[in-house]
Design a protein around this motif. Sequence first.
Motif, PDB file in Angstrom:
ATOM      1  N   UNK A  36     -22.903 -43.781   5.112  1.00  0.00           N
ATOM      2  CA  UNK A  36     -22.352 -44.888   5.888  1.00  0.00           C
ATOM      3  C   UNK A  36     -21.174 -44.357   6.701  1.00  0.00           C
ATOM      4  N   UNK A  37     -21.206 -44.654   7.959  1.00  0.00           N
ATOM      5  CA  UNK A  37     -20.159 -44.240   8.874  1.00  0.00           C
ATOM      6  C   UNK A  37     -19.616 -45.481   9.578  1.00  0.00           C
ATOM      7  N   UNK A  38     -18.453 -45.347  10.143  1.00  0.00           N
ATOM      8  CA  UNK A  38     -17.930 -46.469  10.910  1.00  0.00           C
ATOM      9  C   UNK A  38     -17.151 -45.959  12.117  1.00  0.00           C
ATOM     10  N   UNK A  39     -17.101 -46.807  13.113  1.00  0.00           N
ATOM     11  CA  UNK A  39     -16.361 -46.460  14.316  1.00  0.00           C
ATOM     12  C   UNK A  39     -15.552 -47.668  14.760  1.00  0.00           C
ATOM     13  N   UNK A  40     -14.249 -47.514  14.675  1.00  0.00           N
ATOM     14  CA  UNK A  40     -13.338 -48.562  15.128  1.00  0.00           C
ATOM     15  C   UNK A  40     -13.059 -48.375  16.615  1.00  0.00           C
ATOM     16  N   UNK A  41     -12.627 -49.426  17.295  1.00  0.00           N
ATOM     17  CA  UNK A  41     -12.345 -49.319  18.730  1.00  0.00           C
ATOM     18  C   UNK A  41     -11.350 -48.207  19.015  1.00  0.00           C
ATOM     19  N   UNK A  42     -11.715 -47.333  19.928  1.00  0.00           N
ATOM     20  CA  UNK A  42     -10.821 -46.262  20.324  1.00  0.00           C
ATOM     21  C   UNK A  42     -10.739 -45.091  19.363  1.00  0.00           C
ATOM     22  N   UNK A  43     -11.572 -45.109  18.328  1.00  0.00           N
ATOM     23  CA  UNK A  43     -11.534 -44.033  17.345  1.00  0.00           C
ATOM     24  C   UNK A  43     -12.892 -43.350  17.239  1.00  0.00           C
ATOM     25  N   UNK A  44     -12.861 -42.170  16.664  1.00  0.00           N
ATOM     26  CA  UNK A  44     -14.107 -41.438  16.436  1.00  0.00           C
ATOM     27  C   UNK A  44     -14.862 -42.021  15.259  1.00  0.00           C
ATOM     28  N   UNK A  45     -16.158 -41.785  15.235  1.00  0.00           N
ATOM     29  CA  UNK A  45     -16.963 -42.186  14.081  1.00  0.00           C
ATOM     30  C   UNK A  45     -16.536 -41.368  12.875  1.00  0.00           C
ATOM     31  N   UNK A  46     -16.365 -42.024  11.740  1.00  0.00           N
ATOM     32  CA  UNK A  46     -15.963 -41.335  10.516  1.00  0.00           C
ATOM     33  C   UNK A  46     -16.941 -41.637   9.399  1.00  0.00           C
ATOM     34  N   UNK A  47     -17.191 -40.627   8.588  1.00  0.00           N
ATOM     35  CA  UNK A  47     -18.018 -40.815   7.410  1.00  0.00           C
ATOM     36  C   UNK A  47     -17.168 -41.407   6.303  1.00  0.00           C
ATOM     37  N   UNK A  48     -17.593 -42.514   5.748  1.00  0.00           N
ATOM     38  CA  UNK A  48     -16.807 -43.162   4.705  1.00  0.00           C
ATOM     39  C   UNK A  48     -17.451 -43.052   3.327  1.00  0.00           C
ATOM     40  N   UNK A  49     -18.749 -43.122   3.249  1.00  0.00           N
ATOM     41  CA  UNK A  49     -19.439 -42.958   1.973  1.00  0.00           C
ATOM     42  C   UNK A  49     -20.762 -42.246   2.239  1.00  0.00           C
ATOM     43  N   UNK A  50     -20.979 -41.151   1.529  1.00  0.00           N
ATOM     44  CA  UNK A  50     -22.206 -40.381   1.739  1.00  0.00           C
ATOM     45  C   UNK A  50     -22.778 -39.967   0.393  1.00  0.00           C
ATOM     46  N   UNK A  51     -24.084 -39.875   0.349  1.00  0.00           N
ATOM     47  CA  UNK A  51     -24.758 -39.622  -0.920  1.00  0.00           C
ATOM     48  C   UNK A  51     -25.861 -38.587  -0.767  1.00  0.00           C
ATOM     49  N   UNK A  52     -25.996 -37.755  -1.783  1.00  0.00           N
ATOM     50  CA  UNK A  52     -27.152 -36.872  -1.887  1.00  0.00           C
ATOM     51  C   UNK A  52     -28.274 -37.671  -2.538  1.00  0.00           C
ATOM     52  N   UNK A  53     -29.375 -37.848  -1.838  1.00  0.00           N
ATOM     53  CA  UNK A  53     -30.471 -38.626  -2.381  1.00  0.00           C
ATOM     54  C   UNK A  53     -31.124 -37.976  -3.584  1.00  0.00           C
ATOM     55  N   UNK A  54     -31.007 -36.647  -3.723  1.00  0.00           N
ATOM     56  CA  UNK A  54     -31.704 -35.960  -4.808  1.00  0.00           C
ATOM     57  C   UNK A  54     -31.039 -36.187  -6.158  1.00  0.00           C
ATOM     58  N   UNK A  55     -29.720 -36.242  -6.195  1.00  0.00           N
ATOM     59  CA  UNK A  55     -29.070 -36.415  -7.503  1.00  0.00           C
ATOM     60  C   UNK A  55     -28.037 -37.530  -7.524  1.00  0.00           C
ATOM     61  N   UNK A  56     -27.867 -38.227  -6.411  1.00  0.00           N
ATOM     62  CA  UNK A  56     -26.942 -39.353  -6.385  1.00  0.00           C
ATOM     63  C   UNK A  56     -25.485 -38.995  -6.251  1.00  0.00           C
ATOM     64  N   UNK A  57     -25.183 -37.707  -6.066  1.00  0.00           N
ATOM     65  CA  UNK A  57     -23.777 -37.330  -5.866  1.00  0.00           C
ATOM     66  C   UNK A  57     -23.240 -38.075  -4.651  1.00  0.00           C
ATOM     67  N   UNK A  58     -22.037 -38.582  -4.793  1.00  0.00           N
ATOM     68  CA  UNK A  58     -21.486 -39.445  -3.738  1.00  0.00           C
ATOM     69  C   UNK A  58     -20.076 -39.022  -3.372  1.00  0.00           C
ATOM     70  N   UNK A  59     -19.813 -39.058  -2.077  1.00  0.00           N
ATOM     71  CA  UNK A  59     -18.475 -38.813  -1.552  1.00  0.00           C
ATOM     72  C   UNK A  59     -17.923 -40.121  -1.006  1.00  0.00           C
ATOM     73  N   UNK A  60     -16.675 -40.400  -1.350  1.00  0.00           N
ATOM     74  CA  UNK A  60     -15.986 -41.564  -0.797  1.00  0.00           C
ATOM     75  C   UNK A  60     -14.739 -41.085  -0.053  1.00  0.00           C
ATOM     76  N   UNK A  61     -14.572 -41.526   1.169  1.00  0.00           N
ATOM     77  CA  UNK A  61     -13.344 -41.231   1.886  1.00  0.00           C
ATOM     78  C   UNK A  61     -12.179 -41.932   1.197  1.00  0.00           C
TER      79      UNK A  61
END
Length: 126
Positions: A36-61
């Motif tokens: 999941x990524x998001x882009x606020x007005x005037x800002x770059x797109x940032x990754x906020x939550x990402x997951x490895x589908x193979x083992x469910x490892x997850x990164x949270x900003x």
Amino acid sequence: DVQLQASGGGLVQAGGSLRLSCATSGFRLEDSAIGWFRQAPGKDREGIVCMSGSDGSTFYADSVKGRFTMSTDNAKNTVYLQMNSLKSEDTAVYYCGSTYNSGNYVICRGSKYDHWGQGTLVTVSS
């Protein structure tokens, strides 16, 4: 064809909750990096939550850690983002993305993603 369709955005008051959904087709979540990524007005797109589908490892900003939770329903090929304790700074267009990843590691750089949903707007009023 690979397709992703995000939905669930809307207007919510600060402190409220929303759940975003990303319906996917054309690939297996188990063989993918999903984010999941998001882009606020005037800002770059940032990754906020990402997951490895193979083992469910997850990164949270840091900006969403403890408030947002990502989950998947492989049977429905759907990815969710539960957002709690929303703040005005969470206002943005939210995108789900995917790329092939058979390894047990998380990818959360947007440039590494090949496929994107159309985005759904989340507006948090203070």
